[in-house]
Design a protein around this motif. Sequence first.
Motif, PDB file in Angstrom:
ATOM      1  N   PHE A 247       2.981  14.449  -5.857  1.00 27.99           N
ATOM      2  CA  PHE A 247       3.466  14.119  -4.722  1.00 27.99           C
ATOM      3  C   PHE A 247       2.151  14.003  -3.745  1.00 27.99           C
ATOM      4  CE2 PHE A 247       4.558  15.411  -0.105  1.00 27.99           C
ATOM      5  CZ  PHE A 247       5.183  14.416   0.158  1.00 27.99           C
ATOM      6  N   GLN A 248       2.190  12.548  -3.532  1.00 24.36           N
ATOM      7  CA  GLN A 248       1.016  12.193  -2.514  1.00 24.36           C
ATOM      8  C   GLN A 248      -0.332  12.788  -3.342  1.00 24.36           C
ATOM      9  OE1 GLN A 248       1.845  13.452   1.504  1.00 24.36           O
ATOM     10  NE2 GLN A 248       3.464  11.999   1.723  1.00 24.36           N
ATOM     11  N   ASP A 249      -1.364  13.213  -2.644  1.00 25.79           N
ATOM     12  CA  ASP A 249      -2.637  13.364  -3.156  1.00 25.79           C
ATOM     13  C   ASP A 249      -2.646  15.022  -3.771  1.00 25.79           C
ATOM     14  OD1 ASP A 249      -2.298  14.698  -0.623  1.00 25.79           O
ATOM     15  OD2 ASP A 249      -4.359  14.114  -0.147  1.00 25.79           O
ATOM     16  N   ARG A 250      -1.406  15.751  -3.870  1.00 22.25           N
ATOM     17  CA  ARG A 250      -1.187  16.931  -4.162  1.00 22.25           C
ATOM     18  C   ARG A 250      -1.473  17.167  -5.630  1.00 22.25           C
ATOM     19  NH1 ARG A 250       0.897  20.882  -1.112  1.00 22.25           N
ATOM     20  NH2 ARG A 250       1.723  22.214  -2.980  1.00 22.25           N
ATOM     21  N   ILE A 251      -1.978  18.228  -6.394  1.00 24.72           N
ATOM     22  CA  ILE A 251      -2.186  18.545  -7.601  1.00 24.72           C
ATOM     23  C   ILE A 251      -0.753  18.570  -8.160  1.00 24.72           C
ATOM     24  CG2 ILE A 251      -2.949  20.010  -9.305  1.00 24.72           C
ATOM     25  CD1 ILE A 251      -4.915  21.268  -7.452  1.00 24.72           C
ATOM     26  N   GLY A 252      -0.476  17.904  -9.410  1.00 19.83           N
ATOM     27  CA  GLY A 252       0.648  17.468 -10.155  1.00 19.83           C
ATOM     28  C   GLY A 252       1.237  19.042 -10.744  1.00 19.83           C
ATOM     29  N   VAL A 253       2.384  19.228 -10.544  1.00 25.83           N
ATOM     30  CA  VAL A 253       3.026  20.275 -11.388  1.00 25.83           C
ATOM     31  C   VAL A 253       4.032  19.962 -12.252  1.00 25.83           C
ATOM     32  CG1 VAL A 253       4.519  22.357 -10.621  1.00 25.83           C
ATOM     33  CG2 VAL A 253       2.988  21.405  -8.999  1.00 25.83           C
TER      34      VAL A 253
ATOM     35  N   ARG B  52       9.247  23.396  -3.837  1.00 20.32           N
ATOM     36  CA  ARG B  52       7.943  24.008  -2.950  1.00 20.32           C
ATOM     37  C   ARG B  52       6.782  24.025  -3.788  1.00 20.32           C
ATOM     38  NH1 ARG B  52       9.905  28.809  -3.105  1.00 20.32           N
ATOM     39  NH2 ARG B  52      11.236  28.498  -1.535  1.00 20.32           N
ATOM     40  N   SER B  53       6.636  24.174  -5.053  1.00 18.54           N
ATOM     41  CA  SER B  53       5.463  23.951  -5.773  1.00 18.54           C
ATOM     42  C   SER B  53       5.077  22.492  -5.773  1.00 18.54           C
ATOM     43  CB  SER B  53       5.739  24.308  -7.328  1.00 18.54           C
ATOM     44  OG  SER B  53       6.013  25.611  -7.237  1.00 18.54           O
ATOM     45  N   VAL B  54       6.141  21.459  -5.729  1.00 16.99           N
ATOM     46  CA  VAL B  54       5.384  19.994  -5.757  1.00 16.99           C
ATOM     47  C   VAL B  54       5.173  19.641  -4.409  1.00 16.99           C
ATOM     48  CG1 VAL B  54       6.239  17.888  -6.544  1.00 16.99           C
ATOM     49  CG2 VAL B  54       6.872  19.827  -7.865  1.00 16.99           C
ATOM     50  N   LEU B  55       6.067  19.828  -3.498  1.00 20.63           N
ATOM     51  CA  LEU B  55       5.642  19.290  -1.855  1.00 20.63           C
ATOM     52  C   LEU B  55       5.177  20.302  -1.200  1.00 20.63           C
ATOM     53  CD1 LEU B  55       8.491  17.732  -3.540  1.00 20.63           C
ATOM     54  CD2 LEU B  55       8.657  16.755  -1.351  1.00 20.63           C
ATOM     55  N   GLY B  56       4.905  21.537  -1.594  1.00 16.79           N
ATOM     56  CA  GLY B  56       4.550  22.501  -0.639  1.00 16.79           C
ATOM     57  C   GLY B  56       5.461  22.829   0.574  1.00 16.79           C
TER      58      GLY B  56
ATOM     59  N   GLY C 163      14.420  12.989   0.433  1.00 19.20           N
ATOM     60  CA  GLY C 163      14.070  11.677   0.591  1.00 19.20           C
ATOM     61  C   GLY C 163      12.752  11.360   0.199  1.00 19.20           C
ATOM     62  N   LYS C 164      11.883  12.256  -0.048  1.00 24.76           N
ATOM     63  CA  LYS C 164      10.685  12.089  -0.497  1.00 24.76           C
ATOM     64  C   LYS C 164      10.330  11.563  -1.958  1.00 24.76           C
ATOM     65  CE  LYS C 164       8.291  13.948   3.048  1.00 24.76           C
ATOM     66  NZ  LYS C 164       9.606  14.253   3.839  1.00 24.76           N
ATOM     67  N   ILE C 165       9.393  10.808  -2.278  1.00 27.43           N
ATOM     68  CA  ILE C 165       9.418  10.365  -3.549  1.00 27.43           C
ATOM     69  C   ILE C 165       8.375  10.890  -4.356  1.00 27.43           C
ATOM     70  CG2 ILE C 165       8.525   7.999  -4.502  1.00 27.43           C
ATOM     71  CD1 ILE C 165      11.120   7.747  -3.074  1.00 27.43           C
ATOM     72  N   ILE C 166       8.664  11.236  -5.661  1.00 26.11           N
ATOM     73  CA  ILE C 166       7.415  11.912  -6.307  1.00 26.11           C
ATOM     74  C   ILE C 166       7.256  11.346  -7.536  1.00 26.11           C
ATOM     75  CG2 ILE C 166       8.238  14.216  -5.613  1.00 26.11           C
ATOM     76  CD1 ILE C 166      10.061  14.732  -7.730  1.00 26.11           C
ATOM     77  N   THR C 167       6.134  11.294  -8.225  1.00 29.68           N
ATOM     78  CA  THR C 167       5.925  10.385  -9.306  1.00 29.68           C
ATOM     79  C   THR C 167       5.928  11.282 -10.548  1.00 29.68           C
ATOM     80  OG1 THR C 167       4.789   8.981  -7.901  1.00 29.68           O
ATOM     81  CG2 THR C 167       4.229   8.774  -9.921  1.00 29.68           C
ATOM     82  N   THR C 168       6.335  10.787 -11.645  1.00 31.83           N
ATOM     83  CA  THR C 168       6.139  11.397 -13.004  1.00 31.83           C
ATOM     84  C   THR C 168       4.825  10.942 -13.532  1.00 31.83           C
ATOM     85  OG1 THR C 168       7.052   9.694 -14.260  1.00 31.83           O
ATOM     86  CG2 THR C 168       8.836  11.166 -13.183  1.00 31.83           C
TER      87      THR C 168
END
Length: 314
Positions: free
Chosen positions: A108-114, A157-161, A167-172
């Motif tokens: 998610f965005q610039d966060r570390i992948g989970v 919570r782990s992915v997005l904080g 509605g948020k977009i996450i990338t695999t």
Amino acid sequence: MINNFFKIAFRNLLKEKLYSIINILGLAIGISACLLILLFINSELSFENMHPSGERIYRILTIDKALGTNNQRVGITMPALGLTVQKSISEVEAALRLTGGGKVLLKFQDRIGVYSQNAKFSDPNFFDFFNFELLQGDPETALKEPYTAILTESLARSVLGEAEPLGKIITTGDNEDLRITGILKELPPNTHLDFDLLISMSTLEALIRQNQPPGSNQPTFLESWNSISMPTYLKLLPGASPDGLDDRLTRLCLDNGVGKNFEITLQPLKDVHLKSADVIFDNIARKGDLKNLYIFSIIGVLILVIAAVNYMNL
């Protein structure tokens, strides 16, 4: 009068301290062991009790009667069966296909992948079968569109904080974007299902179509009668009986070109946990065994009897 009894008993306890400790401790340990066994048995018997329509839900099992082997129950079936069974069998209210199982990297965005530890693809009617609590999102539409997904509360919570997830977009890890359409409360411990990411089945179909030539109308494995690869559940109409459905489902498969060495049988949802020790390819991590419950019950009774006899003898 009663006070005198207590005084006499207390004096005897003080007078014979060693015997008193052994006596009381032995009985307490015996009762405690019995209570623990009772709690374990109660937990094992409570699997899938949270679903209001659970008595009408069945898992489809395939019986493989390959030449030279014993009949083997398999926890998956033909993907096309789930697509056609409602139209072909009048007693069936709905069918649900639920496949997958494995780790998926989510960013998610610039966060570390989970990593999602157990991702599954599901038909849109998942919540018509299983009564798990969706904290955010609409259970009727959350899994309808391609590239949509439901996350458990802890995974979100782990992915997005602390970001609002809906509605948020996450990338695999394969650079596929998924839109979050629901947040699921953590699954209870008394269910055979195990996942933290639920992706719409239409997403899987779209991903498969990407690898086909442009304009191709070739059926995907999701529509195939030639492979046994899909965990599938049925829900019967209220009042409908499962009697005779095994033969009719088997005939439906035979009419669509499935080999004669395969048969279909239905397993009640509440039997999945305790009566699946022999089932293969069902991706269930925690299986119980009804035989173990009988063994533990006998052990519990024996412990209680021995503790009581020991107490009285001493």
